[in-house]
Design an enzyme around this catalytic site. Structure first.
Site, short mmCIF file in Angstrom:
data_model
loop_
_atom_site.label_atom_id
_atom_site.label_comp_id
_atom_site.label_asym_id
_atom_site.label_seq_id
_atom_site.Cartn_x
_atom_site.Cartn_y
_atom_site.Cartn_z
N PRO A 2 0.78 -1.24 0.00
CA PRO A 2 0.00 0.00 0.00
C PRO A 2 0.81 1.30 0.00
CG PRO A 2 -0.60 -1.46 1.82
CD PRO A 2 0.71 -1.90 1.30
N GLU A 3 0.97 1.86 -1.18
CA GLU A 3 1.43 3.24 -1.31
C GLU A 3 0.21 4.03 -1.82
OE1 GLU A 3 5.24 3.78 -3.27
OE2 GLU A 3 5.76 1.69 -2.92
N LYS A 59 -0.84 7.92 2.49
CA LYS A 59 -1.17 6.50 2.62
C LYS A 59 -2.28 6.26 3.64
CE LYS A 59 3.67 5.55 1.57
NZ LYS A 59 4.97 5.11 2.14
N ARG A 112 0.70 -8.99 8.28
CA ARG A 112 1.88 -8.67 9.09
C ARG A 112 1.58 -7.77 10.28
NH1 ARG A 112 7.04 -7.14 5.52
NH2 ARG A 112 7.99 -7.00 7.56
N ARG A 250 16.28 -0.39 2.63
CA ARG A 250 15.30 -0.74 1.60
C ARG A 250 16.01 -1.07 0.31
NH1 ARG A 250 10.70 1.52 2.99
NH2 ARG A 250 9.87 -0.33 2.04
#
Length: 264
Positions: A2-3, A59, A112, A250
């Site tokens: 989800p961006e 977001k 998660r 990242r």
DNA sequence: AGTACCACCTGACGGC
DNA sequence: TGCCGTCAGGTGGTAC
């Protein structure tokens, strides 16, 4: 997942099938999803009410609650909304469910558990509390120019900094920089006018097209870097191979040929 | 100020 | 098949 584009798709999903129906029951199987609010207060704010409108900032997804307040959802890395029929089998890792009286249901699924949900009184307070910059799609060319000029870090880190501009994450920052042909390690403040222009145009184009395609990677153009996130993969423009590096933990991908380390 | 690194969680995948 | 390390699109805290 989800961006900004993904969250916009969730917002439309909620607007399409989650508004103007009374919420008969609120299910919160595990309160770890709730942040800064008890199960009692959360459920009490929603039960017997309707959601009347949707909004999004970066977001974060918002839904106005009839009579006051807003449901706030953040999706972490793995969250999504699943509008469903109460009789269909429940998806595992459902963290929240709004049961409507008509048998339909809006489920919030997040394996998660990095996402979060709450209810706030005022949206601008929430944006301020979370220290969010302007939404990436609301940012004018002049706004972006100023953001870049005021940053001393790399352009990739600046695009992903939610306090400077909200909505862009690791995947879409790479894509926007690839489309704008700007190296991710470039200093934000060192971009020239032409590059700032390209960056603004591509930010809007990439996010907008991704939303149009429902943020489904398989429906996005094969010419996008997003489809070729692999060290050593062929550059989608045929300009050599994709490179990989770590940017504060990242994984970042780019094409060193298309995206030079300087504008020289 | 910016960046690196760890933590929070769980699942998928590749190597052995 | 099973175990293990690594990685994953987010954010927050800490330490340089």
């Amino acid at each position: 997942m989800p961006e900004l584009p993904d969250v916009e798709v969730f917002r439309r999903r909620l607007a399409h099938s989650g508004l103007h129906k009374s919420i008969a029951r609120v299910e919160v199987p595990d309160t770890t999803v709730l942040h800064g609010i008890s199960r009692q207060r959360f459920s009490g704010a929603l039960r017997s009410r309707q959601l009347t409108a949707t909004g999004r900032h970066g977001k974060y997804l918002y839904a106005a609650i009839e009579g006051g307040g807003y449901l706030v959802l953040h999706f972490g890395m793995t969250g999504y909304l699943d509008p469903r029929d109460r009789t269909s089998p429940r998806v595992s890792h459902t963290r929240l469910a709004l049961d409507y009286g008509d048998g339909s249901q809006m489920a919030y699924v997040d394996s998660r558990r990095l996402g979060k949900a709450t209810v706030v009184d005022r949206l601008d307070d929430h944006v301020a509390d979370e220290d969010l910059g302007p939404d990436a799609l609301e940012l004018s060319h002049a706004d972006l120019r100023d953001v870049l000029r005021e940053s001393r870090g790399t352009v990739k880190a600046t695009l992903m900094d939610q306090s400077r501009m909200a909505g862009i994450g690791n995947i879409y920052s790479d894509e926007i920089l690839f489309q704008a042909r700007i190296g991710p390690k470039r200093k934000a403040a060192a971009l020239d006018d032409t590059e700032v222009h390209r960056l603004h145009r591509q930010t809007r184009r990439v996010l907008g097209l991704a939303i149009d395609r429902k943020a489904d990677p398989e429906r996005l153009p094969d010419g996008w870097l997003l489809r070729h996130r692999e060290d050593g993969a062929e550059c989608p423009r045929g300009n050599g191979t994709v490179a990989y590096f770590k940017a504060s933990g990242r994984g970042a991908y780019y094409c060193p040929t298309c995206q030079p380390a300087s504008n020289g």
